[in-house]
Scaffold this active site. Structure first.
Site, PDB file in Angstrom:
ATOM      1  N   HIS A  11       0.813  -1.229   0.000  1.00 39.50           N
ATOM      2  CA  HIS A  11       0.000   0.000   0.000  1.00 39.50           C
ATOM      3  C   HIS A  11       0.848   1.281   0.000  1.00 39.50           C
ATOM      4  O   HIS A  11       0.767   2.091  -0.911  1.00 39.50           O
ATOM      5  CB  HIS A  11      -0.889   0.055   1.252  1.00 39.50           C
ATOM      6  CG  HIS A  11      -1.728  -1.137   1.491  1.00 39.50           C
ATOM      7  ND1 HIS A  11      -2.905  -1.405   0.815  1.00 39.50           N
ATOM      8  CD2 HIS A  11      -1.585  -2.165   2.376  1.00 39.50           C
ATOM      9  CE1 HIS A  11      -3.441  -2.523   1.277  1.00 39.50           C
ATOM     10  NE2 HIS A  11      -2.665  -2.997   2.212  1.00 39.50           N
TER      11      HIS A  11
HETATM   12  O1  RIB Z   1      -5.000  -0.156   5.049  1.00 43.78           O
HETATM   13  C1  RIB Z   1      -3.623  -0.142   4.756  1.00 43.78           C
HETATM   14  C2  RIB Z   1      -2.918   0.879   5.578  1.00 43.78           C
HETATM   15  O2  RIB Z   1      -3.066   0.555   6.956  1.00 43.78           O
HETATM   16  C3  RIB Z   1      -1.391   0.912   5.334  1.00 43.78           C
HETATM   17  O3  RIB Z   1      -0.920   2.206   5.565  1.00 43.78           O
HETATM   18  C4  RIB Z   1      -0.857  -0.025   6.373  1.00 43.78           C
HETATM   19  O4  RIB Z   1       0.485   0.290   6.755  1.00 43.78           O
HETATM   20  C5  RIB Z   1      -1.782   0.274   7.525  1.00 43.78           C
HETATM   21  O5  RIB Z   1      -1.296   1.437   8.180  1.00 43.78           O
END
Ligand code: RIB
Ligand code: CA
Length: 312
Positions: free
Chosen positions: A242
């Site tokens: 992500h």
């Molecule tokens: O939903 C994904 C996010 O939540 C990313 O930033 C992961 O590191 C968590 O913080």
């Protein structure tokens, strides 16, 4: 070449760690500091993990600050089930050498935005938005001085990952997200809609490992650990990296596509708390406030990631 100045607000988290490494490896970026926030794991661990990543990158000079240890209006929700009890499970990294700065992260954000010329600092929040919102509330004068916010958070067509309606970063602190999304700062949003198209593959992981460096080995180990949860949940061959999508946007925006639309945050309903209500089809007259990214050239993304990580 003028480097773009950024501050990464983070809750490491394996994917946060890869985002930080990508930023530190990029000649086009100057990382002014890392501001840790409670999220994936409690603040004591996220600040420690941020410092460990700086050590791994050979950058003990990067200022790391601890910020808010809980959301604005809710008890902290963490994600050890995804990231492990340390938040950075995978490789065994030694206790950090990179020092923790004495100043609070919110004070660093305010001071930096007041000191740097207006419109020259980009904020890259990749965790809950508590630090950013607190800084905006405490010092409204800094809002217009922010060049751009490029954040990882939210979901629309991809729906939620921590509840059926909400993505984790927004869910943890929806009140903070509401402040940031309505601040009027130019905003780029990397939701699950796009990050779920940036899935790791065994070849990507082999590529990290074949770098033959401590950084490559750590990224491979983080990815193997991190992907087990999403592979099980979604039944796919890989897991979404992500947070590096935000840094990749700064380096190669042509890899992404999206729409400038209105995005509002649900803060009242317990059922849909933290939902990012994206007016993708522009069916309301609510003003556009975000570039909401929906697609990525995944091959190009991982090529960029691998090319830069290999230089550390
Ligand atoms: O939903 C994904 C996010 O939540 C990313 O930033 C992961 O590191 C968590 O913080
Ligand atoms: Ca994160």
């Amino acid at each position: 070449m003028t480097q773009r100045k950024i501050i990464i607000d983070t809750d490491p988290g394996q994917d946060d760690a890869v985002a930080i490494l990508l930023a530190l490896a990029a000649p086009d970026l100057e990382v002014l500091g890392l501001t840790a926030v409670a999220g994936n794991v409690p603040l004591e661990l996220t600040q420690t993990n941020a410092r460990k990543v700086c050590d791994l990158a050979g950058r003990p000079d990067i200022p790391v600050f601890a910020g808010c240890d809980r959301p604005l209006a809710h008890p902290l929700v963490t994600a050890e089930h995804v990231h492990g009890k340390t938040g950075l499970d995978g490789p065994d990294l030694p206790a950090p050498i990179t020092p923790l700065q004495d100043a609070h992260a919110v004070d660093f954000l305010i001071e930096t935005l007041r000191t740097e010329p207006p419109g020259t600092v980009t904020l890259c929040p990749i965790g809950p938005l508590t630090n950013i919102a607190t800084a905006f509330r405490r010092a409204p004068d800094i809002v217009d001085r922010v060049q751009e916010i490029v954040l990882m958070g939210g979901a629309y067509f991809e729906v939620g990952n921590i509840t059926p309606a909400a993505e984790f970063n927004i869910y943890v602190d929806p009140e903070a997200a509401e402040i940031v999304f309505n601040a009027g700062v130019p905003l780029v949003v990397m939701p699950l809609d796009v990050t779920h198209k940036a899935l790791t593959t065994p070849a990507h992981i082999a590529g990290f490992r074949q770098m033959g460096t401590p950084v490559g080995a750590a990224v491979a180990a983080w990815t193997v650990f991190f992907e087990r949860f999403d592979k099980e949940k979604y039944g796919q061959e890989g897991a979404p990296l992500h947070d590096p999508c935000t840094i990749a946007w700064l380096l190669a925006p042509e890899l992404f596509s999206g729409r400038h639309i209105n995005v509002e945050i649900e803060v009242h309903s317990p059922l849909t708390r933290g939902m990012t209500v994206a007016d993708w089809w522009r069916v309301t007259d609510r003003p556009a406030n975000a570039h909401f990214v929906g697609n990525v050239d995944a091959d190009g993304y991982f090529a960029l990631l691998t090319r830069h990580i290999a230089t550390l």
